[in-house]
Design a protein around this motif. Structure first.
Motif, PDB file in Angstrom:
ATOM      1  N   ASN A 218       0.863  -1.176   0.000  1.00 23.26           N
ATOM      2  CA  ASN A 218       0.000   0.000   0.000  1.00 23.26           C
ATOM      3  C   ASN A 218       0.906   1.235   0.000  1.00 23.26           C
ATOM      4  OD1 ASN A 218      -1.637   2.148   0.786  1.00 23.26           O
ATOM      5  ND2 ASN A 218      -2.942   0.853   2.065  1.00 23.26           N
ATOM      6  N   ALA A 219       1.097   1.841  -1.198  1.00 23.09           N
ATOM      7  CA  ALA A 219       2.061   2.951  -1.327  1.00 23.09           C
ATOM      8  C   ALA A 219       1.695   4.106  -0.400  1.00 23.09           C
ATOM      9  CB  ALA A 219       2.121   3.424  -2.777  1.00 23.09           C
ATOM     10  N   GLU A 220       0.409   4.358  -0.261  1.00 22.26           N
ATOM     11  CA  GLU A 220      -0.010   5.486   0.558  1.00 22.26           C
ATOM     12  C   GLU A 220       0.324   5.233   2.040  1.00 22.26           C
ATOM     13  OE1 GLU A 220      -3.999   6.025   1.656  1.00 22.26           O
ATOM     14  OE2 GLU A 220      -3.189   7.693   2.817  1.00 22.26           O
ATOM     15  N   TRP A 221       0.025   4.062   2.517  1.00 22.00           N
ATOM     16  CA  TRP A 221       0.348   3.747   3.921  1.00 22.00           C
ATOM     17  C   TRP A 221       1.855   3.694   4.138  1.00 22.00           C
ATOM     18  CZ3 TRP A 221      -2.671   0.178   7.655  1.00 22.00           C
ATOM     19  CH2 TRP A 221      -3.993   0.595   7.742  1.00 22.00           C
ATOM     20  N   ARG A 222       2.592   3.214   3.128  1.00 23.86           N
ATOM     21  CA  ARG A 222       4.062   3.178   3.296  1.00 23.86           C
ATOM     22  C   ARG A 222       4.598   4.577   3.572  1.00 23.86           C
ATOM     23  NH1 ARG A 222       4.356  -0.166  -1.367  1.00 23.86           N
ATOM     24  NH2 ARG A 222       5.404   1.468  -2.564  1.00 23.86           N
ATOM     25  N   THR A 223       4.126   5.525   2.752  1.00 24.96           N
ATOM     26  CA  THR A 223       4.623   6.884   2.950  1.00 24.96           C
ATOM     27  C   THR A 223       4.102   7.465   4.255  1.00 24.96           C
ATOM     28  OG1 THR A 223       4.705   7.156   0.595  1.00 24.96           O
ATOM     29  CG2 THR A 223       4.718   9.154   1.881  1.00 24.96           C
ATOM     30  N   ARG A 224       2.858   7.136   4.559  1.00 27.49           N
ATOM     31  CA  ARG A 224       2.248   7.670   5.779  1.00 27.49           C
ATOM     32  C   ARG A 224       3.002   7.175   7.023  1.00 27.49           C
ATOM     33  NH1 ARG A 224      -3.980   6.407   7.255  1.00 27.49           N
ATOM     34  NH2 ARG A 224      -4.299   6.705   5.036  1.00 27.49           N
ATOM     35  N   TYR A 225       3.350   5.898   7.038  1.00 26.57           N
ATOM     36  CA  TYR A 225       3.924   5.337   8.268  1.00 26.57           C
ATOM     37  C   TYR A 225       5.439   5.139   8.221  1.00 26.57           C
ATOM     38  CZ  TYR A 225      -0.906   4.654   9.561  1.00 26.57           C
ATOM     39  OH  TYR A 225      -2.223   4.873   9.859  1.00 26.57           O
ATOM     40  N   LEU A 226       5.997   4.789   7.072  1.00 24.62           N
ATOM     41  CA  LEU A 226       7.444   4.536   7.021  1.00 24.62           C
ATOM     42  C   LEU A 226       8.209   5.816   6.715  1.00 24.62           C
ATOM     43  CD1 LEU A 226       7.521   1.149   5.023  1.00 24.62           C
ATOM     44  CD2 LEU A 226       7.261   1.519   7.475  1.00 24.62           C
ATOM     45  N   GLY A 227       7.578   6.728   5.947  1.00 22.30           N
ATOM     46  CA  GLY A 227       8.217   8.011   5.713  1.00 22.30           C
ATOM     47  C   GLY A 227       8.394   8.346   4.244  1.00 22.30           C
ATOM     48  N   PRO A 228       8.975   9.531   3.976  1.00 20.94           N
ATOM     49  CA  PRO A 228       9.154   9.991   2.597  1.00 20.94           C
ATOM     50  C   PRO A 228       9.955   8.988   1.774  1.00 20.94           C
ATOM     51  CG  PRO A 228       9.684  11.737   4.145  1.00 20.94           C
ATOM     52  CD  PRO A 228       9.447  10.509   4.953  1.00 20.94           C
ATOM     53  N   ASP A 229       9.615   8.896   0.534  1.00 24.34           N
ATOM     54  CA  ASP A 229      10.278   8.052  -0.483  1.00 24.34           C
ATOM     55  C   ASP A 229       9.941   6.568  -0.371  1.00 24.34           C
ATOM     56  OD1 ASP A 229      11.391  10.104  -1.907  1.00 24.34           O
ATOM     57  OD2 ASP A 229      13.261  10.092  -0.787  1.00 24.34           O
ATOM     58  N   TRP A 230       9.272   6.168   0.693  1.00 25.38           N
ATOM     59  CA  TRP A 230       8.898   4.756   0.768  1.00 25.38           C
ATOM     60  C   TRP A 230       7.824   4.403  -0.269  1.00 25.38           C
ATOM     61  CZ3 TRP A 230      11.072   0.637   3.049  1.00 25.38           C
ATOM     62  CH2 TRP A 230      12.085   0.901   3.977  1.00 25.38           C
ATOM     63  N   ASP A 231       7.117   5.437  -0.749  1.00 30.15           N
ATOM     64  CA  ASP A 231       6.176   5.165  -1.851  1.00 30.15           C
ATOM     65  C   ASP A 231       6.923   4.708  -3.097  1.00 30.15           C
ATOM     66  OD1 ASP A 231       7.288   7.672  -1.729  1.00 30.15           O
ATOM     67  OD2 ASP A 231       5.582   8.725  -2.593  1.00 30.15           O
ATOM     68  N   MET A 232       8.219   5.021  -3.170  1.00 26.72           N
ATOM     69  CA  MET A 232       9.026   4.677  -4.347  1.00 26.72           C
ATOM     70  C   MET A 232       9.681   3.296  -4.233  1.00 26.72           C
ATOM     71  SD  MET A 232       8.709   7.435  -6.078  1.00 26.72           S
ATOM     72  CE  MET A 232      10.044   7.563  -7.252  1.00 26.72           C
ATOM     73  N   ALA A 233       9.557   2.688  -3.074  1.00 25.75           N
ATOM     74  CA  ALA A 233      10.183   1.359  -2.919  1.00 25.75           C
ATOM     75  C   ALA A 233       9.467   0.344  -3.807  1.00 25.75           C
ATOM     76  CB  ALA A 233      10.092   0.917  -1.459  1.00 25.75           C
ATOM     77  N   LYS A 234      10.196  -0.658  -4.246  1.00 22.13           N
ATOM     78  CA  LYS A 234       9.566  -1.755  -4.992  1.00 22.13           C
ATOM     79  C   LYS A 234       9.036  -2.767  -3.971  1.00 22.13           C
ATOM     80  CE  LYS A 234      12.112  -0.579  -8.854  1.00 22.13           C
ATOM     81  NZ  LYS A 234      11.650  -0.300 -10.206  1.00 22.13           N
ATOM     82  N   VAL A 235       7.938  -3.404  -4.308  1.00 24.48           N
ATOM     83  CA  VAL A 235       7.369  -4.422  -3.433  1.00 24.48           C
ATOM     84  C   VAL A 235       7.906  -5.776  -3.885  1.00 24.48           C
ATOM     85  CG1 VAL A 235       5.222  -5.504  -2.644  1.00 24.48           C
ATOM     86  CG2 VAL A 235       5.313  -3.028  -3.062  1.00 24.48           C
ATOM     87  N   ARG A 236       8.556  -6.483  -2.988  1.00 27.87           N
ATOM     88  CA  ARG A 236       9.212  -7.745  -3.385  1.00 27.87           C
ATOM     89  C   ARG A 236       8.210  -8.863  -3.665  1.00 27.87           C
ATOM     90  NH1 ARG A 236      12.981  -9.829   0.962  1.00 27.87           N
ATOM     91  NH2 ARG A 236      13.795 -11.110  -0.728  1.00 27.87           N
ATOM     92  N   GLY A 237       7.075  -8.777  -3.017  1.00 21.90           N
ATOM     93  CA  GLY A 237       6.173  -9.916  -3.104  1.00 21.90           C
ATOM     94  C   GLY A 237       4.798  -9.532  -3.599  1.00 21.90           C
ATOM     95  N   SER A 238       3.793 -10.005  -2.884  1.00 23.24           N
ATOM     96  CA  SER A 238       2.384  -9.908  -3.283  1.00 23.24           C
ATOM     97  C   SER A 238       1.909  -8.464  -3.353  1.00 23.24           C
ATOM     98  CB  SER A 238       1.552 -10.669  -2.259  1.00 23.24           C
ATOM     99  OG  SER A 238       0.194 -10.359  -2.400  1.00 23.24           O
ATOM    100  N   LYS A 239       1.070  -8.161  -4.356  1.00 23.05           N
ATOM    101  CA  LYS A 239       0.468  -6.827  -4.417  1.00 23.05           C
ATOM    102  C   LYS A 239      -0.802  -6.749  -3.567  1.00 23.05           C
ATOM    103  CE  LYS A 239      -2.143  -7.545  -8.762  1.00 23.05           C
ATOM    104  NZ  LYS A 239      -1.528  -8.633  -9.520  1.00 23.05           N
ATOM    105  N   TYR A 240      -1.172  -7.861  -2.936  1.00 20.13           N
ATOM    106  CA  TYR A 240      -2.459  -7.910  -2.238  1.00 20.13           C
ATOM    107  C   TYR A 240      -2.374  -7.515  -0.756  1.00 20.13           C
ATOM    108  CZ  TYR A 240      -3.968 -10.222  -6.471  1.00 20.13           C
ATOM    109  OH  TYR A 240      -4.260 -10.496  -7.793  1.00 20.13           O
TER     110      TYR A 240
END
Ligand code: FAD
Length: 496
Positions: A218-240
């Protein structure tokens, strides 16, 4: 709106969920699992794994019991050592900087072996991880880093075995059905609402086990909770895994726990797709970096590639990629260590450059400050203490001395052509924050009370991992707490 009634309803069908389902069934409950992915993408992140599982063993006899296929020849040519409960406990405490919940860690460690043995009775098979966790030195394999066991067939093999066991136990898995809300009546969880075939359905149950993963996809939650630029991280596994289970529980008053701004994240191919690709599995990871030096596009080193065995640094070094210019860096190797590179370096989809001089190599590295790159390697080479021999099986202490960022083990000079460099960015594996549970996996509310009828296990439980993670613990944790959750949910459903 249709409605169903089972004793235990499990949300998700990855490793934790399937273990919960089997365990509930073992306890006599009727069980159903809801899975939002289609059957072709079943098994969540668990399918994407190599199936490595961290487990306590006190000698080769324990391993033989877990892996009856182990041959005499394998035993005689391998130093398996031991991985005691104390070692596992210490590893968890050390890498999480002493923040991990001691009760949960105690269960994880003390039940690891019996849980794998229980999985074996349900058809999951195990074998030693020769390829990745042991090097052959002078005719003998030596295991290192506390990680010795993997499932036969890796993650897909694990999921296949668990799904088969569920089918044999009459546990229905309803695919393409996304749980959206918990149904609560008089303060008791009695089922879930789900989106299925374009409509909404209610699934009623005496108890619900949430096992639907973290919020890494969840790109939005990643940025919300992990911080800036985490929306740009690649997801290694499931998109679900978009955090639904966590959200649903928070919405009815559950308490959050653990390291919400923390995540397991690794070095991952710069040009990997946004989400994992089952055809490639975990091969976008680039985990031979302890034999490399890492250089960013400013031509600078920025971390200690040899701080510890890979198992104890890989999960925290993905985060470091996001701090670099262009959100990534290059792993640079010379000919001396190319034979040690893991299979994942040989895939067709790799972002790689190769040259016979460092200058040529730099000119092929997109965005690299070539002058600084060459200078950094010269400075690094002259700082290597060549009096200590290189040994990949132990923390060899062959290090640099006097650099602003030293490499403290496995420091070989980079001076023998051909040279190779691999470009990596941050690949997120799973998030650390989640729900607060009791040792019986009952979900607690913000007042510290149990939410009747609600249990949780797997990635969406908070409190186990902080900052870092010892490789192979995610699956073991899913299995141990999945087994507990299924058993407890069945007891609850039976009125016990
Ligand atoms: C590339 C990669 C390699 C890895 N290698 C290893 C390894 O070798 N060893 C190890 O221990 N760990 C490894 N991990 C970590 C490991 O995958 C996780 O720790 C573990 O699989 C988590 O299990 P889980 O059951 O909690 O989650 P998952 O296996 O992700 O299962 C969650 C399931 O819930 C489903 N779901 C999500 N939302 C909903 C919803 N609203 N309704 C219904 N279903 C829903 C998802 O589709 C998914 O199937 C790896 C991870 C990745 C990505």
């Amino acid at each position: 709106m249709a409605s169903e009634l089972v004793d235990v309803l499990v949300v998700g069908a990855g490793n934790a969920a399937l273990c919960a389902a089997l365990s509930a069934r073992d306890s006599g409950a009727t069980v159903m699992a809801l899975e939002c992915a289609p059957i072709a993408e079943r098994g969540g992140n668990s399918t994407f794994t190599a199936g490595a599982m961290r487990v306590v063993y006190n000698g080769v006899d324990d391993l033989r019991a877990l892996m009856p296929d182990l041959t005499d020849q394998e035993v005689s040519t391998t130093d398996f050592g031991t991985y005691t409960a104390d070692q596992f406990y210490d590893d968890m405490a050390r890498v999480t900087e002493y923040r991990a919940d001691p009760e949960l860690v105690d269960l994880l460690v003390s039940r690891s072996y019996s849980t794998l043995d229980w999985m074996r009775t349900h058809g999951v098979r195990f074998m030693p991880i020769y390829g990745r966790q042991a090097f052959n030195v002078d005719g003998k394999f030596t295991f290192w880093g506390g990680l010795t066991v993997e499932t036969v067939g890796g993650g897909p093999g694990l999921v296949e075995a668990l799904v088969k066991a569920c089918a044999e136990q009459d546990i229905e898995i309803v695919y393409e059905t996304r749980a959206t809300d918990l149904i609560v009546e008089d303060g008791v969880v009695v089922g879930v609402k789900a989106r299925s075939n374009g409509g909404t359905r209610e699934f009623r149950a005496k108890s619900v086990v949430l096992a639907s993963g973290g919020f890494e996809a969840n790109a939005e939650w990643r940025t919300r909770y992990l911080g800036p630029d985490w929306d740009m991280a690649k997801v290694r596994g499931s998109k679900y895994n978009t955090g639904d289970g966590i959200r649903m529980a928070l919405e009815i008053g559950a308490s959050s726990a653990g390291h919400w701004s923390g995540a397991h994240a690794v070095q991952w191919d710069m040009n990997a797709p946004e989400f994992g690709d089952l055809a490639v599995g975990d091969n976008f990871q680039k985990h031979s970096y302890p034999w490399s030096i890492l250089i960013n596009n400013h031509g600078e080193r920025f971390l200690d590639e040899g701080a510890d065995f890979r198992n104890y640094t890989y999960a925290k070094y993905g985060r470091e990629m996001l701090k670099q210019p262009g959100l990534g860096a290059w792993q640079v190797f010379d000919n001396k260590v190319l034979h040690l590179l893991r299979d994942e370096y040989k895939i067709r989809q790799v972002t790689k450059v190769r040259a016979d001089t460092l200058e040529d190599l730099a000119s092929k590295m997109d965005g690299m400050d070539a002058d600084r790159f060459v200078k950094s390697i010269a400075e690094y080479n002259s700082a290597v203490d060549r009096s200590v021999p290189f040994d990949p099986n132990v923390k060899d202490g062959r290090r640099t001395i006097g650099l602003p960022v030293d490499k403290t083990n496995w420091a070989n000079t980079i001076d023998e052509p051909p040279f190779e460099a691999y470009q990596v960015t941050c690949g997120i594996t799973f998030t650390f924050g989640g729900l607060r549970v009791t040792p019986d996996t009952e979900v607690l509310d913000t007042d510290g009370r149990k939410i009747p009828g609600l249990f949780a296990c797997g990635e969406l439980v908070g409190g186990l991992f902080f900052f870092n993670y010892p490789g192979g613990t995610g699956l073991t944790s899913g299995s141990v707490f999945g087994r507990i959750a299924g058993g407890q949910a069945a007891i609850y459903a039976g009125g016990g």
